[in-house]
Write an enzyme that holds these catalytic residues in place. Structure first.
Site, PDB file in Angstrom:
ATOM      1  NE  ARG A  64      -0.379  -1.934  -5.654  1.00 10.37           N
ATOM      2  CZ  ARG A  64      -0.238  -0.988  -4.737  1.00 10.37           C
ATOM      3  NH1 ARG A  64       0.919  -0.348  -4.587  1.00 10.37           N
ATOM      4  NH2 ARG A  64      -1.244  -0.641  -3.977  1.00 10.37           N
ATOM      5  N   GLY A  65      -2.124   0.886  -8.055  1.00 14.67           N
ATOM      6  CA  GLY A  65      -2.672   1.859  -7.127  1.00 14.67           C
ATOM      7  C   GLY A  65      -3.392   2.964  -7.880  1.00 14.67           C
ATOM      8  CB  ALA A  66      -6.842   4.266  -7.645  1.00 14.59           C
ATOM      9  CD  GLN A 212      -1.732  -5.818  -3.614  1.00  8.13           C
ATOM     10  OE1 GLN A 212      -1.896  -6.809  -2.889  1.00  8.13           O
ATOM     11  NE2 GLN A 212      -2.427  -5.630  -4.730  1.00  8.13           N
ATOM     12  CG  ASP A 253      -8.745   0.574  -6.498  1.00  8.54           C
ATOM     13  OD1 ASP A 253      -8.696   0.256  -5.293  1.00  8.54           O
ATOM     14  OD2 ASP A 253      -7.747   0.553  -7.252  1.00  8.54           O
ATOM     15  CG  ASN A 263      -9.777  -0.144  -1.255  1.00  7.65           C
ATOM     16  OD1 ASN A 263      -9.114   0.569  -1.986  1.00  7.65           O
ATOM     17  ND2 ASN A 263      -9.283  -0.701  -0.152  1.00  7.65           N
ATOM     18  CE  LYS A 264      -6.039  -4.996  -4.195  1.00  3.30           C
ATOM     19  NZ  LYS A 264      -6.190  -5.424  -5.597  1.00  3.30           N
TER      20      LYS A 264
HETATM   21  C1  LIG Z   1      -5.369   4.415  -2.989  1.00  2.44           C
HETATM   22  S1  LIG Z   1      -5.048   3.565  -4.424  1.00  2.44           S
HETATM   23  C2  LIG Z   1      -4.476   2.108  -3.792  1.00  2.44           C
HETATM   24  C3  LIG Z   1      -5.502   1.060  -4.027  1.00  2.44           C
HETATM   25  O1  LIG Z   1      -5.081   0.274  -5.149  1.00  2.44           O
HETATM   26  C4  LIG Z   1      -4.939  -1.051  -4.714  1.00  2.44           C
HETATM   27  O2  LIG Z   1      -5.238  -1.956  -5.689  1.00  2.44           O
HETATM   28  P1  LIG Z   1      -4.053  -2.584  -6.595  1.00  2.44           P
HETATM   29  O3  LIG Z   1      -2.895  -2.861  -5.689  1.00  2.44           O
HETATM   30  O4  LIG Z   1      -4.703  -3.827  -7.158  1.00  2.44           O
HETATM   31  O5  LIG Z   1      -3.752  -1.544  -7.640  1.00  2.44           O
HETATM   32  C5  LIG Z   1      -5.889  -1.138  -3.559  1.00  2.44           C
HETATM   33  O6  LIG Z   1      -7.224  -1.232  -3.966  1.00  2.44           O
HETATM   34  C6  LIG Z   1      -5.615   0.157  -2.866  1.00  2.44           C
HETATM   35  O7  LIG Z   1      -6.578   0.573  -1.964  1.00  2.44           O
END
Ligand SMILES: CSC[C@H]1O[C@H](OP(=O)(O)O)[C@H](O)[C@@H]1O
Length: 380
Positions: A64-66, A212, A253, A263-264
């Site tokens: 996960r994570g952009a 997270q 994201d 974003n989250k």
């Molecule tokens: C800087 S990318 C991390 C970004 O991704 C997370 O989302 P997810 O855990 O659902 O992939 C979140 O938006 C973070 O800021």
């Protein structure tokens, strides 16, 4: 609020297992992924041998994570090519795994374009597979290098804005080594401040519903030796009111052409709180997260996730009983609203920090100039 003395036991990566790695055992190439759904209790690797397995890992946030989604997407195309699967079919499936993080499609299309160009030039499937892998490895390296540059630009921006050091930074979700080929985005800035002795405390939002922050950012902060404190998302307001937050640092994201930031979920309320309390709200993201093809925040597709992520709690060591595999905390049959992201308008964003520098104030013109400049310097 008493300050714990931060440890300075160096730059420990969050885990001894790499977040993502390509291997070529005799039985064929595989993509190894640290399964982030098992952290912090267990460090377990997933072995992906094809695109469907990687799509599932992306959908369940095992990876996960952009920025990391972009890297994983590119390796997914290379894996399909190396194992003789239909590359275009794999690319479309990977792109469709999660809709909001633009980095995923950027990474997929970069490896797919390299594959297509090599195939057109040589007609050789092996050559084309090698080109797709080289594109994925190049993206992986660039992200690691970009992460260090983002950290430097972000710390310089913070120091200029808040002279005197001793920064108390609040962050949301997870933006460290677990989302990157390097040290991450927003967390990398906090780590740089810690390493330079200018981080007084990292406030870590737990980040419901998938936690997270509690599971991953606290894990990375503990490994790094920095002073950090976990809080429930709904406690952030009282921290601002107590004057305990000097800056908010988050990732992104997708950033629309007008500067709207996806974003989250929970990021937008933090931006409103920051504005009300005159606290800088800083977004840290690679330039590839800026999407000129998305005009504004309303055009960003926000991923809606399953309701059971809200109505149940899960943990690796908890026996499963609910519809989604967790322990129901709401009456069975409860419907839940579960957007994975929200959108912050540009007027609430103090700066967007990228590997090319900080953009502040955030305007469509400044972002367009940043993207043009980045295209000029991007290493092919
Ligand atoms: C800087 S990318 C991390 C970004 O991704 C997370 O989302 P997810 O855990 O659902 O992939 C979140 O938006 C973070 O800021």
């Amino acid at each position: 609020m008493a300050d714990q003395q931060a440890r300075t036991d160096g730059d420990k990566r969050p885990t001894e297992i790499p977040v993502i790695r390509w291997e070529e055992p005799p039985e064929g190439p595989v993509l190894m992924l640290l399964d982030q759904t098992r952290l912090p209790a267990e460090e377990v690797e997933l072995v992906c041998t094809d695109a469907p397995a990687l799509v599932e890992a992306i959908r369940t946030l095992a990876v996960r994570g952009a920025p990391l989604l972009g890297i994983a997407g590119a390796y997914g195309v290379a894996l399909a090519a190396a194992r003789g699967f239909d590359v275009a079919e794999a690319a479309r499936a990977l792109e469709g795994a999660r809709p909001t993080a633009v980095n995923l499609s950027v990474g997929v299309r970069r490896a797919e374009a390299a594959h297509q160009a090599a195939l057109a030039q040589t007609g050789d499937a092996t050559e084309a597979a090698a080109a797709a892998l080289a594109a994925a490895q190049s993206l992986h390296r660039e992200d690691a290098e970009g992460s260090d540059r983002m950290a430097a630009h972000g710390l310089a921006f913070l120091d200029e804005l808040l002279p005197g050091g001793g920064h108390r930074i609040l962050t949301h979700c997870n933006t460290g080594s677990l989302v990157s080929g390097g040290k991450g985005t927003a967390f990398a800035v906090a780590f740089a401040a810690h390493r330079e002795g200018r981080l007084r405390r990292l406030w870590v939002d737990e980040t419901r519903p998938l936690l997270q922050g509690a599971r991953l950012t606290a894990y990375e902060a503990a490994r790094s030796g920095m002073a950090y404190t976990l809080l429930t998302d709904n406690a952030a307001g009282s921290l601002f009111a107590a004057g305990e937050v000097d800056a908010v640092l988050i990732g992104a994201d997708r950033i629309a052409a007008d500067g709207s930031v996806a974003n989250k979920v929970g990021s937008y309320p933090l931006a409103v709180l920051a504005r009300y309390h005159h606290v800088p709200f800083i977004v840290v993201a690679p330039v590839t997260t800026v999407d000129p093809g998305t005009p504004d925040g309303a055009s960003i597709e926000v991923e809606q996730r399953p309701g059971f992520e809200v109505t149940e709690v899960t943990a690796p060591q908890v026996p499963v009983t609910g519809a989604g595999g967790g322990i129901p905390v709401a009456p069975l049959g409860t419907q839940a609203y579960n957007p994975a992201f929200d959108v912050t308008p540009p007027e609430l964003v103090t700066a967007i920090v990228t590997e090319e520098g900080a953009v502040s104030p955030v305007t469509a013109e400044a972002l367009a100039e940043l993207c043009a400049r980045s295209r000029q310097v991007t290493i092919s």
